[in-house]
Structures are given as C-alpha cells and as structure tokens.
Design a protein around this motif. Structure first.
Motif: not given
Lengths: 323, 316
Positions: A143, A293, A295, B119-120, B123-124, B126-127
């Motif tokens: 995170q 990053f 998943y 974080a943004e 997150a991208q 991670r997607t």
C-alpha cells in the motif's frame, strides 16, 4: 604581581577548558530527520534502537546513508520513516521474492528440500545480506505506506508437514529468519503433519506465523460439474473460513493477513470471500517477484524444489527490476 | 602597574568573548559537512534523482535554517517534480486509452520515480497487474477444465507446480493470448519461457510473428516512441534480413522524433524553460547529432541557472 598575573592566566585557561568540555554531542532533529555524528561504540543497530526504537530498523540508516557500517565521528542522517515507500527510482524499482517450500528432509519426493540444501540456502541469504522479512510486513509495502529493506525476501512453507518443525525450524532459529506456514487443516490428522503443540512452540518463538491454506486442499478455481454457483460459493466459504477458525482456536487471537491458494489457483469468488473476511493478501505459485503495485490477492511465489541447485536458487532472488 | 593589570583585564575580556557559546548555526557549520551536502544535492538534481536531492535540501534546511537559497531550491525542485509527474501521468492515460499497456506502464514507472508515494499512480499500476494476473488465471482454469472434461489423469501436486515454473504453461498461455490478439501480454509470457528455453525454435518463431503483428499495430496507431522500443526488443529474435529492415526503419523514425522534440522545445521555450530542456534532451537522445538542439539546450541550461540565481537574489 606575578601571582596576580598567574591567577588571571589560570582562570582564563580554566574558562576555555570549561567551554570546550561542556560541548555536548551534537544532534539536530525535526519531524522528518535526525542528523548526528556517531560516537565511539555506536553501531547501526544501537542508533536504530536509540532513535527509531527498534534495532532491526538498522537498514533504514544503512540504506539512507548508503553505508554498511559506522566509524566514529561519521555524519549520519536518520530518517524517522524511510521516505521512498514504494521503492521506485529512475533506473528501476524494488521487487520482493516470496519463496515457497513444502517438505524438508530426505526423500525422493521433488517437493522435499534436504536439511543440507535448506541450510545452504539460508546461509546464502545471510552471507549475501538479504533481509528475510515476515509476510505480514508486505501489507504496508503493497500500500506504499511503509518501506521495507531493499533486499527483502519472504519465506513461506505450505501444508504443515512435521518436517517444518523437525528440520526447518531449527535452521530458521539459527539464522533468526521469520517464516509463514500455511496450514490446510484437514491434513492436521495425518501422521506426518505438524502437531498443535509443535505449531504452538514455533508460534511462541515469534519467528513463525501461521495462516490458512484451505480446509481440504482442493483446486479452488474449479467448480464441480454438479455444483451450482451458490453451492460453489458456499464450498469456498468453508475452505476459507474453517481453517482460520481451527488455527485461531489453537493459537488464540492472531492476526490474519494472507491466504495461500492450494495449487496456486484461485477465482473471483474466492477473492471476494477473502476481502469480506478481511484478508489483505493471497498467494499463488506464479513465479516471479512482487513490486509495490502487485495485485495483493494474486501475489507471485517461487517454488523451491528438492533438486534445485544453489545457482537456481540464486536466480530466483531478484530484488530490483531495471526499467 | 595599573596599566598592566588593565591590559590583563582586557585580554581576559577578549578571550572570554572569543569563548562565547556558539550559535547553533555556527556549530552546525563547524561539525557537519554542509558544503559537501550542497554539492551532492546539486549532483543528484543533475542525475535526475529528484527525490534524493529533495531529501538533501530538507536536511540542509535543518543545518542552515536562515539560508533562503535552500528553501528556494527545494521549492523549485518540488514544483518541477510535480509538473513532470503530472505530464507522465497524462501521457500514460493517453497510452492506456490506446490500449498500449506497456508504454503506459513505463510512463507510470517514471511518474513513480518522481513521486514514489503517489497512491493514485500505484493504484493504476495495480489495476494493470490485477488484469494481467486474472487473465493468466483464467487461461489456466480453462485448461484445467478441459483436462477434467477429457477425463485426463490429474497432475501430481509436484508436477503441477513444476509445470507452472518450467514454462510449458507459459508457452501455451502466450499462444492463447496471441489468439486473443493480446500481443504484448503474450510476448511477456513468451519471453519468460524463452529465458529458460533460449533455443526453442517454436517459441522464437512465435515471438517473431507476434512482434510483426505488434509493430504493424503500432505503425497504424502512429505510436512512434513505442515503435522504437518495440523494434529494439524485436531485434533480439529477428533474422538477418528482418534485423536490417528494423534498423533502417528505426533510424528513420528516430530522426523524425528528434526533430519533433526539437520543435516542441521551441514551442515551450518562451513559457517554460524546464519543459523546453526536457524536450531538447529527448531530441538529443533520439539523435545525438542534432546540432540545433545541442545549441538550444546549452543556452537553456545557462538561462535556467540565471533564473535560479535571480530567484535566490530576489528572496535575499
């Protein structure tokens, strides 16, 4: 007169000495950094203990100052929190290999790693300055909340064979390496499975953590022909929830963070259940290391086989991917 | 005698004055290598290791709290990081809209190198990773279901794991992704297979064909930068004839790109020297012999230095 002159000179000297001796060691700090000069006898561990409250955070000081050890009077900056939490740099980014073991000892089974090989692998990690971190520590890294050491590696052991206690545990203790054991709880009745007393001993050591690996070890990605979607979901709930209940009933209230999918296979339904049950991570056996990053419900793990050479083991230990 | 005593008294006062406790700043100057740290911060900026440079400036501000120059430099750096981070993210969005996942990933990596805790952006990425992992899993599940229907004997646990690591599965997965026209995804799996089996002819032929398709797709979309990257990767598997063609084509595109960046720099120059510098540096990366870009870049460096100086002086 002479006496008076002497008196004046002596007082002058004394005052000079007093000012020099009163200089305390200089430490400058604010909410982000502490800057200081190391004193004789200081080590990275002692400074980490003194300023960060944990000697095991010595890597924070080593990494930030790009040093391996200290010499007296060395200028050191201690960040209160390591600033780069995701491990991204212009030339690449940090990745974490998760090693996956099954059985230990002698035997023709491919998934059995001998005591000698396991010892050699752990010794390799120690000698080459890899930092073995607990699986739970990955949550914050994934995170980008908290950094982990640049050369971090995670050790996991699946199923819960008794050889985990007889062979692996003493070696883990010798190197003080933490590990997470994933138990599939129906196996706990088998003669070559860990006994709850052994599980408790390992858990109490603070080195070994226990997390679920299903109840019956089925392939969770497959619905049977006669099953409806709802029946499949119920079966998956049993596979996820029951082992946790069993583990916590024996070990008390411990934190749940990771579920290991039997055969490394999962499905959207299983992941939904894990999220609902407040798991933070799920591990597969897709080979490869994990970036910040990754998943978190399909983390990659590298299988270690009994016939793997040390060179093969070395190849798995990738902690930085160039871009 | 009185004079003598008075003299001694003066000496005493003077010495006492010289032994006055130092101010914190004086002591920091004496104890810490401030100058070396300033030089290091400057070097880090030149190496584009902006986050580390920023840390150095933050530390320097603790050691020289009254130095406005340091505050200025840190602020300029922060603004520059934010601007560059934003532009990488915008470019990544464009690349994603064109379904160019690899290019998007590379741009997001650059954005994160500038702001590692963003974080943004994480997150991208991670997607993208979630989609990739799920597509691998669904291909695997499909295969397992087929085996079940055919009543094939189930693999032992060890064989199952070994197959996943050995790469045969990756080869099948690559083929299946190519069937879905996911050239980038398939090539990623195929390359992992080829790492362990570098001489596998079937895989090499498959890689060549996939690269041909991918190159064609990028040419049609006019994704010139991605095309250069892809040519470079395709060269690894190309035969001599193809390699010759690829190199010629690459040189042609690089010259065009270099000129395009040069012109972008000219456009940006009046409003944003930093951006112009970025463009001209990029122009020289594609064509190190672009003399006009070289000249402009040197002038822009001088102007940036002067601007920084003016900002510092105005603060004083």
């Amino acid at each position: 007169m002479n006496k008076l002159t002497q008196l004046v000179l002596i007082s002058c000297l004394l005052s000079a000495c007093a000012v020099t001796a009163s200089k305390p060691p200089l430490v400058v700090s604010n909410s982000k950094y502490i800057v200081l000069k190391s004193r004789p006898g200081d080590t990275l561990q002692s400074l980490a203990q003194e300023h960060l409250g944990n000697a095991r955070l010595d890597w924070v000081i080593a990494q930030f100052n790009n040093i391996d050890n200290l010499v007296p009077q060395q200028e050191i900056v201690i960040p209160r929190h390591y600033p780069n939490t995701s491990g991204f740099y212009p030339d690449g980014h940090q990745v974490v290999p998760i090693l996956c073991y099954h059985r230990f000892g002698e035997g023709p089974v491919k998934m059995t790693v001998s005591a000698e090989n396991f010892e050699a692998q752990m010794s390799y990690l120690k000698q080459h300055n890899f930092r073995v971190i607990p699986m739970a520590q990955l949550v914050d890294f994934l995170q980008a909340k908290r950094a982990i050491p640049q050369n971090a590696v995670v050790i996991t052991i699946d199923d819960g064979y008794q050889s985990t206690f007889d062979v692996a545990f003493p070696i883990l203790q010798k190197y003080q390496f933490p590990a997470t054991v994933f138990l599939y709880t129906d196996f706990m009745q088998a003669p070559d499975a860990l006994k709850w007393q052994q599980i408790s001993t390992m858990y109490q050591s603070g080195l070994v953590d226990f997390q679920p690996h299903s109840k019956t070890h089925p392939n969770l990605s497959l619905m049977t022909e006669e099953e409806t979607q709802e029946q499949y979901r119920q079966r998956m709930e049993t596979e996820v929830i029951t082992p946790w209940e069993s583990i916590s009933s024996h070990l008390g209230p411990i934190s749940r963070h990771t579920f290991a999918y039997p055969f490394g296979d999962t499905s959207d339904t299983v992941i939904e259940i894990l999220k609902a049950e407040h798991y933070s991570m799920g591990v597969t056996v897709q080979p490869g290391p994990n970036a910040a990053f990754a998943y978190p419900y399909m983390l990659r793990r590298d299988m270690i086989f009994g016939d793997d050479s040390l060179q093969q083991f070395e190849k798995i230990l990738i902690t930085f991917e160039k871009t | 005698m009185n004079k003598f005593i008075f003299g001694l008294f003066l000496i005493l006062i003077a010495s006492a004055c010289s032994l006055q406790p130092q101010t914190p700043s004086q002591r920091y100057q004496e104890e810490f290598s401030i100058q070396a740290r300033k030089e290091r911060a400057q070097t880090l900026v030149e190496q584009k290791r902006y986050q580390q440079a920023l840390s150095e400036y933050e530390i320097l501000q603790m050691l020289e709290p009254e130095n406005a120059d340091l505050v200025n430099r840190a602020n300029i750096l922060r603004a520059s990081i934010q601007r560059q981070n934003r532009s990488y993210k915008l470019l990544a969005e464009k690349a994603l809209a064109q379904n160019h996942k690899k290019r998007a990933r590379q741009l997001l990596y650059k954005a994160l190198a500038l702001q590692p805790n963003d974080a943004e952006t994480l997150a991208q990425l991670r997607t993208l990773d979630e989609k990739k992992q799920k597509s691998i899993q669904s291909a695997r599940t499909r295969k397992l279901q087929e085996s079940l229907h055919k009543n094939e004997p189930a693999l032992s646990e060890a064989e199952n794991y070994r197959q996943q690591r050995s790469g045969n599965f990756q080869l099948e997965l690559a083929q299946s992704l190519f069937n879905d026209k996911d050239w980038e995804g398939g090539l990623q799996e195929l390359k992992r297979f080829l790492q362990n089996n570098p001489k596998d002819r079937r895989a090499i032929t498959l890689a060549r064909t996939a690269y041909e398709h991918l190159l064609e797709e990028l040419r049609t979309q006019q994704q010139w930068e991605a095309l250069i990257d892809t040519y470079e990767q395709a060269l690894v598997y190309a035969d001599n004839t193809r390699a010759f063609q690829y190199r010629q084509e690459m040189n042609r595109i690089k010259e065009k790109l270099s000129e395009a960046y040069y012109l972008r720099g000219m456009q940006a120059y009046k409003n944003d020297v930093d951006l112009a510098i970025d463009h001209w540096e990029q122009a020289l990366q594609y064509n190190p012999r672009h003399n006009k870009a070289k000249l402009r870049l040197n002038k822009a460096y001088q102007i940036r230095r002067k601007l920084n100086q003016i900002m510092v002086d105005s603060e004083k």
